[in-house]
Design a protein around this motif. Structure first.
Motif, mmCIF file in Angstrom:
data_model
loop_
_atom_site.group_PDB
_atom_site.id
_atom_site.type_symbol
_atom_site.label_atom_id
_atom_site.label_comp_id
_atom_site.label_asym_id
_atom_site.label_seq_id
_atom_site.Cartn_x
_atom_site.Cartn_y
_atom_site.Cartn_z
ATOM 1 N N TRP A 190 -33.712 42.377 9.714
ATOM 2 C CA TRP A 190 -32.743 41.930 8.715
ATOM 3 C C TRP A 190 -31.377 42.576 8.958
ATOM 4 O O TRP A 190 -30.335 41.932 8.791
ATOM 5 C CB TRP A 190 -33.275 42.231 7.317
ATOM 6 C CG TRP A 190 -32.490 41.699 6.156
ATOM 7 C CD1 TRP A 190 -32.137 42.385 5.030
ATOM 8 C CD2 TRP A 190 -31.973 40.369 5.964
ATOM 9 N NE1 TRP A 190 -31.441 41.582 4.147
ATOM 10 C CE2 TRP A 190 -31.328 40.325 4.700
ATOM 11 C CE3 TRP A 190 -32.002 39.205 6.737
ATOM 12 C CZ2 TRP A 190 -30.700 39.182 4.205
ATOM 13 C CZ3 TRP A 190 -31.386 38.067 6.239
ATOM 14 C CH2 TRP A 190 -30.737 38.056 4.993
ATOM 15 N N ALA A 191 -31.367 43.830 9.396
ATOM 16 C CA ALA A 191 -30.096 44.483 9.755
ATOM 17 C C ALA A 191 -29.459 43.786 10.956
ATOM 18 O O ALA A 191 -28.242 43.555 10.994
ATOM 19 C CB ALA A 191 -30.330 45.955 10.058
ATOM 20 N N LEU A 192 -30.273 43.413 11.937
ATOM 21 C CA LEU A 192 -29.790 42.671 13.105
ATOM 22 C C LEU A 192 -29.218 41.315 12.675
ATOM 23 O O LEU A 192 -28.220 40.841 13.235
ATOM 24 C CB LEU A 192 -30.942 42.469 14.096
ATOM 25 C CG LEU A 192 -30.667 41.565 15.309
ATOM 26 C CD1 LEU A 192 -29.552 42.153 16.188
ATOM 27 C CD2 LEU A 192 -31.957 41.372 16.118
ATOM 28 N N PHE A 193 -29.840 40.701 11.678
ATOM 29 C CA PHE A 193 -29.402 39.409 11.152
ATOM 30 C C PHE A 193 -27.946 39.485 10.694
ATOM 31 O O PHE A 193 -27.124 38.622 11.035
ATOM 32 C CB PHE A 193 -30.320 39.025 9.985
ATOM 33 C CG PHE A 193 -30.162 37.629 9.466
ATOM 34 C CD1 PHE A 193 -29.087 37.280 8.654
ATOM 35 C CD2 PHE A 193 -31.105 36.664 9.759
ATOM 36 C CE1 PHE A 193 -28.949 36.001 8.159
ATOM 37 C CE2 PHE A 193 -30.972 35.368 9.271
ATOM 38 C CZ PHE A 193 -29.893 35.035 8.472
ATOM 39 N N LYS A 240 -30.634 53.779 6.486
ATOM 40 C CA LYS A 240 -31.475 53.948 7.674
ATOM 41 C C LYS A 240 -31.468 52.754 8.621
ATOM 42 O O LYS A 240 -31.912 52.870 9.766
ATOM 43 C CB LYS A 240 -32.908 54.243 7.241
ATOM 44 C CG LYS A 240 -33.061 55.548 6.471
ATOM 45 C CD LYS A 240 -34.497 55.759 6.024
ATOM 46 C CE LYS A 240 -34.645 57.036 5.210
ATOM 47 N NZ LYS A 240 -36.035 57.212 4.688
ATOM 48 N N HIS A 241 -30.987 51.619 8.150
ATOM 49 C CA HIS A 241 -31.086 50.408 8.979
ATOM 50 C C HIS A 241 -29.752 49.661 9.092
ATOM 51 O O HIS A 241 -29.194 49.573 10.184
ATOM 52 C CB HIS A 241 -32.176 49.484 8.413
ATOM 53 C CG HIS A 241 -33.505 50.141 8.287
ATOM 54 N ND1 HIS A 241 -34.429 50.192 9.315
ATOM 55 C CD2 HIS A 241 -34.066 50.814 7.242
ATOM 56 C CE1 HIS A 241 -35.503 50.856 8.919
ATOM 57 N NE2 HIS A 241 -35.305 51.244 7.670
ATOM 58 N N ALA A 248 -23.524 50.875 15.248
ATOM 59 C CA ALA A 248 -23.899 50.822 16.665
ATOM 60 C C ALA A 248 -23.325 49.587 17.348
ATOM 61 O O ALA A 248 -22.951 49.639 18.535
ATOM 62 C CB ALA A 248 -25.422 50.832 16.795
ATOM 63 N N ASP A 249 -23.219 48.483 16.600
ATOM 64 C CA ASP A 249 -22.712 47.239 17.178
ATOM 65 C C ASP A 249 -21.191 47.112 17.067
ATOM 66 O O ASP A 249 -20.613 46.084 17.430
ATOM 67 C CB ASP A 249 -23.385 46.035 16.509
ATOM 68 C CG ASP A 249 -24.857 45.900 16.918
ATOM 69 O OD1 ASP A 249 -25.288 46.664 17.806
ATOM 70 O OD2 ASP A 249 -25.563 45.043 16.359
ATOM 71 N N GLY A 250 -20.551 48.159 16.558
ATOM 72 C CA GLY A 250 -19.094 48.209 16.542
ATOM 73 C C GLY A 250 -18.425 47.329 15.508
ATOM 74 O O GLY A 250 -17.267 46.926 15.689
ATOM 75 N N TYR A 281 -22.682 55.016 3.908
ATOM 76 C CA TYR A 281 -22.466 53.684 4.485
ATOM 77 C C TYR A 281 -21.977 52.669 3.459
ATOM 78 O O TYR A 281 -21.698 51.518 3.807
ATOM 79 C CB TYR A 281 -23.737 53.175 5.158
ATOM 80 C CG TYR A 281 -24.063 53.885 6.457
ATOM 81 C CD1 TYR A 281 -23.243 53.717 7.591
ATOM 82 C CD2 TYR A 281 -25.169 54.713 6.567
ATOM 83 C CE1 TYR A 281 -23.537 54.363 8.778
ATOM 84 C CE2 TYR A 281 -25.474 55.360 7.759
ATOM 85 C CZ TYR A 281 -24.656 55.181 8.860
ATOM 86 O OH TYR A 281 -24.942 55.821 10.047
ATOM 87 N N PHE A 282 -21.886 53.059 2.213
ATOM 88 C CA PHE A 282 -21.389 52.170 1.170
ATOM 89 C C PHE A 282 -19.876 52.352 1.000
ATOM 90 O O PHE A 282 -19.399 53.471 0.828
ATOM 91 C CB PHE A 282 -22.068 52.446 -0.171
ATOM 92 C CG PHE A 282 -23.489 51.961 -0.252
ATOM 93 C CD1 PHE A 282 -23.780 50.604 -0.370
ATOM 94 C CD2 PHE A 282 -24.541 52.868 -0.229
ATOM 95 C CE1 PHE A 282 -25.090 50.158 -0.450
ATOM 96 C CE2 PHE A 282 -25.860 52.431 -0.314
ATOM 97 C CZ PHE A 282 -26.132 51.071 -0.421
ATOM 98 N N ASP A 283 -19.150 51.253 1.019
ATOM 99 C CA ASP A 283 -17.711 51.301 0.750
ATOM 100 C C ASP A 283 -17.406 51.074 -0.718
ATOM 101 O O ASP A 283 -16.281 51.304 -1.159
ATOM 102 C CB ASP A 283 -16.987 50.257 1.593
ATOM 103 C CG ASP A 283 -17.051 50.599 3.072
ATOM 104 O OD1 ASP A 283 -16.228 51.424 3.513
ATOM 105 O OD2 ASP A 283 -17.926 50.062 3.769
#
Length: 496
Positions: A190-193, A240-241, A248-250, A281-283
């Motif tokens: 789902w993170a990759l999605f 974590k995900h 990582a994917d910029g 990771y939350f804005d």
């Protein structure tokens, strides 16, 4: 001697004129009212008997404003495709053009939502954990072309926030579009999605500014697409995900949590902003207005801001439930006749939060209330709907600021369109909310200073009588009248 006296008199008159000019604010005043004004420019007056005084304090600075706007849904984009070229262009100009509302902050959905024509996912192949079959083709006929056309029309550009209503059903524990939870074995998929979605839209020339993790994680009564999270589960997924994957994917994209009603905002703020690890990771927090038709819940907004002053708050969705056949009756939008979901469905202890309401007041009051309590952006729901309040596969009919009849190729701009434009057109991205003093509790006011130095003051008069107002900034002032039942924006220009 007489000549000298005459010269002195002329100089004195000139000085008085200069002083008079120096003491007057350079303003433009625009009004929308129950009497029929629609962003009508009105003249300032020389009234010295104004009972209401608004004093602007530009040295008192609060949050930066991100923007205002509405949402690109499949329903909206589909309807735009059904209209003639002239009306399609007219609507895009009305929302994004320099002479229109100049929308600067928008939203769209990832996969289908209730305002889609059917259920769909960008990853329809069950078990495709590497998302080799991922495709945004569902959006190529409607949403993507509409966004691209809006980008051409918009001189300053606009930001896009994207939200999923649900993951593909094969990733969920109940294997259903409605309800259920994301299975832990698919957290990475789902993170990759999300990452693939951002990439595919970027290939189309469309940058995604922000993501919300899940639209309405508390659910919607299993009425349309949804997926449930507890606050702890959302923090776990993001920390974590999703967060590490986006990094990582910029991807330089904002991540907003929660994305539901303000009545449970405190609990989510406590858990999301518990510590550095949970919040990194939350804005910010995305919020909706559906908990009440009149209470914008300032205490919850203030609490959330105090919990994390460095995080943003964006109002990400709002709409009025459909009232057929009132959709094209201007007067209806100024009367206390509208009802929302809570009128019928709310538990007895919450019924008092959902009385009948005036649609224009609900919009203006909520936007002003949000701005005055640290919210940085405000996004409406569908930009365009039809006369029934759809199309909508879930039969969840709603109103939009612009209503169309595609069979007749007709367009109706509701008073809500003009109400939103009082903010979006005159309070620009990068503006700073500033302080003010007001001596009349019957009015609502907010003020912001734009990057070009101009100041926009929005005033809401919900009373059935007009009011005479004096607006003061330092030693300068201007007087004007606000009509009964009216929204007014006063733009104070820098002296040339």
């Amino acid at each position: 001697m007489k000549r000298n006296k005459l010269l002195i008199i002329l100089i004195s008159i000139g000085m008085m004129a200069c002083n008079s000019k120096d003491n007057s604010l350079l303003v433009d005043v625009y009004e929308t009212s129950a009497a029929g004004n629609k962003l009508q420019k009105i003249e300032a007056s020389e009234n010295t008997k104004a009972d209401v005084e608004i004093r602007i304090n530009p040295d008192e600075k609060f949050q930066e404003i991100i923007g205002f706007g509405g949402s690109f849904t499949e329903s909206t984009a589909y309807l735009m495709n059904q209209l003639g070229k002239e009306n399609r262009k007219q609507i895009l100009d009305a929302y994004f053009g320099e002479n229109g509302a100049r929308y600067s902050l928008t939203r769209t959905h990832i996969n289908s939502c209730d305002f889609s024509l059917s259920n769909y996912s960008y990853a329809p192949v069950e078990g495709d954990k590497e998302l080799k079959h991922f495709s945004i083709d569902e959006d190529r006929d409607d949403i993507i072309p509409m966004i691209k056309e809006a980008m051409v029309v918009s001189k300053d550009g606009f930001k896009i926030m994207s939200s999923p209503w649900t993951a593909p059903v094969w990733m969920k524990d109940n294997k259903d579009w409605k309800g259920g939870k994301l299975l832990p074995e698919y957290y990475d998929t789902w993170a990759l999605f999300f990452s693939k979605y951002i990439n595919e839209y970027k290939k189309e020339g469309i940058d995604i500014w922000a993501l919300t993790v899940e639209n309405e994680p508390l659910g919607n009564g299993y009425n349309w697409e949804s997926m449930h999270y507890t606050p702890e589960e959302m923090v776990d997924f993001v920390s974590k995900h999703l967060g590490p994957k986006l990094k990582a994917d910029g991807h330089d994209v904002k991540v907003f949590g929660y994305d539901q009603n303000r009545d449970e905002l405190n609990e989510w703020a406590d858990i999301m902003y518990k510590d550095e690890e949970s919040s990194k990771y939350f804005d910010g927090m995305a919020i909706h207005w559906y908990a009440s038709t009149f209470d914008y819940m300032p205490e919850a907004l203030q609490y959330t801001y105090a919990k994390a002053p460095n995080k943003m708050m964006i109002q990400s969705e709002a709409c009025v439930d459909a009232e057929v056949p009132h959709w094209n009756d201007d007067a209806w939008y100024w009367k206390k006749e509208a009802t929302d979901w809570g009128w019928d469905w709310a538990p007895e202890e919450q019924k008092h939060l959902h009385p009948k309401y005036v649609p224009v007041y609900r919009y203006a009051r909520d936007i002003i209330g949000c701005l005055n309590n640290w919210v940085q952006g405000w996004i409406d729901w569908n930009m365009v709907l039809d006369t029934q309040g759809g199309p909508n596969w879930a039969n969840n009919w709603c109103l939009a600021p612009v209503i169309v009849d595609p069979k007749k190729d007709e367009v109706y701009y509701t008073p809500m369109y003009y109400t939103l434009a009082h903010f979006s057109k005159y309070i620009r991205p990068g503006a700073t909310r500033i302080g003010f003093e007001l001596n009349d509790e019957e009015l609502m006011v907010t003020a912001a200073q734009n990057p070009d130095g101009s100041i926009a003051v929005v005033v809401l008069n919900m009373k059935e009588e007009a009011k005479e107002i004096k607006l003061a900034l330092g030693e300068q002032e201007s007087s004007f009248r606000i009509d009964a039942q009216a929204v007014q924006t006063i733009v104070i220009h820098k002296e040339k």
